[in-house]
Design an enzyme around this catalytic site. Structure first.
Site, short mmCIF file in Angstrom:
data_model
loop_
_atom_site.label_atom_id
_atom_site.label_comp_id
_atom_site.label_asym_id
_atom_site.label_seq_id
_atom_site.Cartn_x
_atom_site.Cartn_y
_atom_site.Cartn_z
N ARG A 42 0.83 -1.22 0.00
CA ARG A 42 0.00 0.00 0.00
C ARG A 42 0.86 1.26 0.00
O ARG A 42 0.44 2.29 -0.53
CB ARG A 42 -0.93 0.00 1.20
CG ARG A 42 -2.07 -0.97 1.01
CD ARG A 42 -3.05 -0.91 2.13
NE ARG A 42 -4.23 -1.66 1.79
CZ ARG A 42 -5.14 -2.08 2.66
NH1 ARG A 42 -5.00 -1.80 3.94
NH2 ARG A 42 -6.19 -2.76 2.26
N LYS A 77 -18.97 -16.70 1.30
CA LYS A 77 -20.42 -16.48 1.43
C LYS A 77 -21.04 -15.79 0.23
O LYS A 77 -20.48 -14.82 -0.29
CB LYS A 77 -20.65 -15.55 2.63
CG LYS A 77 -20.36 -16.17 3.96
CD LYS A 77 -20.69 -15.12 4.96
CE LYS A 77 -20.55 -15.57 6.40
NZ LYS A 77 -20.73 -14.41 7.27
N GLY A 101 -8.43 -7.86 -1.68
CA GLY A 101 -8.59 -8.87 -0.64
C GLY A 101 -7.97 -10.21 -1.00
O GLY A 101 -6.81 -10.27 -1.42
N GLY A 158 -13.56 -3.72 0.05
CA GLY A 158 -14.93 -3.24 0.20
C GLY A 158 -15.27 -2.13 -0.78
O GLY A 158 -16.36 -2.09 -1.36
P1 AMP Z 1 -14.48 -14.08 1.23
O1 AMP Z 1 -13.92 -13.22 2.32
O2 AMP Z 1 -15.96 -14.24 1.30
O3 AMP Z 1 -13.98 -13.67 -0.14
O4 AMP Z 1 -13.94 -15.53 1.50
C1 AMP Z 1 -12.58 -15.86 1.45
C2 AMP Z 1 -12.36 -17.09 2.30
O5 AMP Z 1 -13.21 -18.11 1.85
C3 AMP Z 1 -10.96 -17.62 2.21
O6 AMP Z 1 -10.34 -17.46 3.46
C4 AMP Z 1 -11.15 -19.08 1.88
O7 AMP Z 1 -10.36 -19.94 2.66
C5 AMP Z 1 -12.60 -19.33 2.18
N1 AMP Z 1 -13.17 -20.42 1.38
C6 AMP Z 1 -13.15 -20.54 0.05
N2 AMP Z 1 -13.72 -21.70 -0.34
C7 AMP Z 1 -14.11 -22.34 0.80
C8 AMP Z 1 -14.74 -23.58 1.07
N3 AMP Z 1 -15.09 -24.41 0.08
N4 AMP Z 1 -14.98 -23.88 2.35
C9 AMP Z 1 -14.62 -23.05 3.35
N5 AMP Z 1 -14.02 -21.88 3.16
C10 AMP Z 1 -13.76 -21.51 1.90
#
Ligand code: AMP
Length: 395
Positions: A33, A197, A353, A376
């Site tokens: 950054r 999610k 991210g 974000g």
């Molecule tokens: P996000 O912050 O929603 O972009 O999610 C990122 C996180 O999702 C990362 O730390 C990944 O380890 C986790 N992730 C991705 N695929 C899976 C999965 N199949 N099961 C559990 N965690 C996951």
């Protein structure tokens, strides 16, 4: 006005940067950054301006707290700029103003953490005015906080007219990259969504459905789509309250002529651990007690093919638990496919991210078109929202 068009000669130039870098035991562990802010700072110096840098660091919650002092990053800023940096132990007031004005015209000053004042995050007008009092010109180059209506990111712009405020190169580059993606993308345009999610990304998926030809969905969020379609997903991640929403998104995609690619198979594991037993399974039939932690080999092949035929690519979110070596292959393969497509002329934008971290982890950072610095902020911008930090400069 554009940065190049502003007059900086003999002026105090206050630059809002995003120096919210990770620090361990007083040492900066990732200086990306800081590096990202260098072109803007150097341009201002080159054009005769006296640079004043302001940023937040961590969440000190409106209290002075040395753990979050920006003095810890002074040396790294100095190294990256190749000049000495004066550190001020506050960010507002006559004492600070006088101290800045007594520094050499070509020197760089770093102010103390803005969030030592609760007024910063509240977007307090008086506080913004006190910051504005330090300078003749205001530059916003902190894309990572552009979605916040804070004193230093948005409110302050009111105290400078259009000839005395501008975006820095970092924000300008972010805006150009998103513009390229959303206004007239070369087709086919493919969005790749992953991560844990769906709930975090619903608005983005809905907005992007109007723009893309292909939507690839991987990662933890994909299992909600399989469960919604009657699949057995074992202990894989699921958002039970989003099953209808998942079906609705599939329906909307069909109506809009967007081709959805869900992973047909997964690397499954008996536990959320790199050392547990693993296997490959069809995503409609994951064994009881097992969970999908990465996309499987057929999914990798399908996704890579879709990416290879794309001319515009947006990637946001990993395909699996890429932090564990046994479940990194899907994310790595998608990164590789994006790098190859980019080499063949596609424009690729990597959302901040985790996707940015993954691209760096697998050494493809120089092989994609643009890596966003805003997590974000980028999501909200792609969702079609107005970002306060952007509007404040443009209006
Ligand atoms: P996000 O912050 O929603 O972009 O999610 C990122 C996180 O999702 C990362 O730390 C990944 O380890 C986790 N992730 C991705 N695929 C899976 C999965 N199949 N099961 C559990 N965690 C996951």
């Amino acid at each position: 006005m554009k940065l190049e068009e502003l007059d900086f000669q003999g002026k105090n130039v206050l630059i809002r940067v995003d120096f919210n870098v990770p620090i361990k035991e007083g040492k900066v562990t990732d200086r990306n950054r800081i590096i990202a802010a260098v072109p803007t700072i150097k341009k201002v110096i080159e054009k005769g301006g006296r640079v004043i840098l302001m940023s937040h660091l961590g969440r000190p919650k409106g209290q002075k707290n040395t753990d979050f002092s920006l003095s810890q990053i002074k040396e790294v800023v100095s190294e990256e700029l190749g000049c000495s940096v004066n550190f001020m132990d506050d960010c507002i007031g006559n004492r600070i103003k006088d101290a800045i004005n007594s520094t050499a015209q070509d020197s760089v000053t770093l102010l103390e953490n803005l969030r030592f004042y609760a007024e910063e995050e509240k977007g307090d007008r008086e506080f913004a005015k006190k910051l504005a009092d330090l300078a003749d010109v205001y530059i916003n180059d902190a894309f990572g906080t552009a979605h916040r209506a804070h004193a230093s990111t948005a409110v302050i712009a009111d105290f400078f007219d259009a000839e005395h405020r501008a975006f820095g190169y970092l924000i300008q580059n972010e805006l150009n990259a998103v513009e390229k993606l959303l206004s007239s993308p070369e087709r086919p345009f493919t969005a790749i969504m992953g991560g844990a999610k769906i709930s975090d990304k619903i608005l983005l998926i809905e907005n992007i459905l109007d723009k893309v030809d292909h939507l690839i969905i991987g990662g933890g969020m994909s299992y909600t789509f399989f469960k919604a379609q009657g699949g057995e997903i074992g202990n894989s991640l699921v958002e039970e309250d989003k099953l209808d929403l998942a079906l609705n998104l599939l329906k909307k995609a069909k109506e809009k002529g967007v081709e959805i690619h869900l992973p047909v198979d997964s690397i499954i594991s008996s536990e959320f651990s790199n050392d547990a037993d693993s296997d490959v399974a069809d995503n409609m039939n994951i064994k009881e007690g097992w969970m999908g932690l990465d996309i499987g080999p057929k999914a990798v092949e399908n996704f890579s093919k879709a990416v290879a035929s794309s001319k515009t690519i947006l990637w946001n979110g990993p395909m699996g638990v890429f932090e564990m070596s046994n479940f990194e292959n899907g994310t790595k393969s998608v990164a590789e496919a994006i790098a190859k497509a980019t080499e063949n002329g596609a424009f690729s934008l990597i959302g901040g991210g985790d996707s940015a971290a993954a691209i760096r982890q697998f050494n493809y950072e120089d092989k994609v078109s643009y890596i966003s610095t805003g997590g974000g902020a980028l999501l909200e911008y792609l969702e079609g929202k107005e970002l306060p930090g952007i509007v404040a400069i443009q209006s």
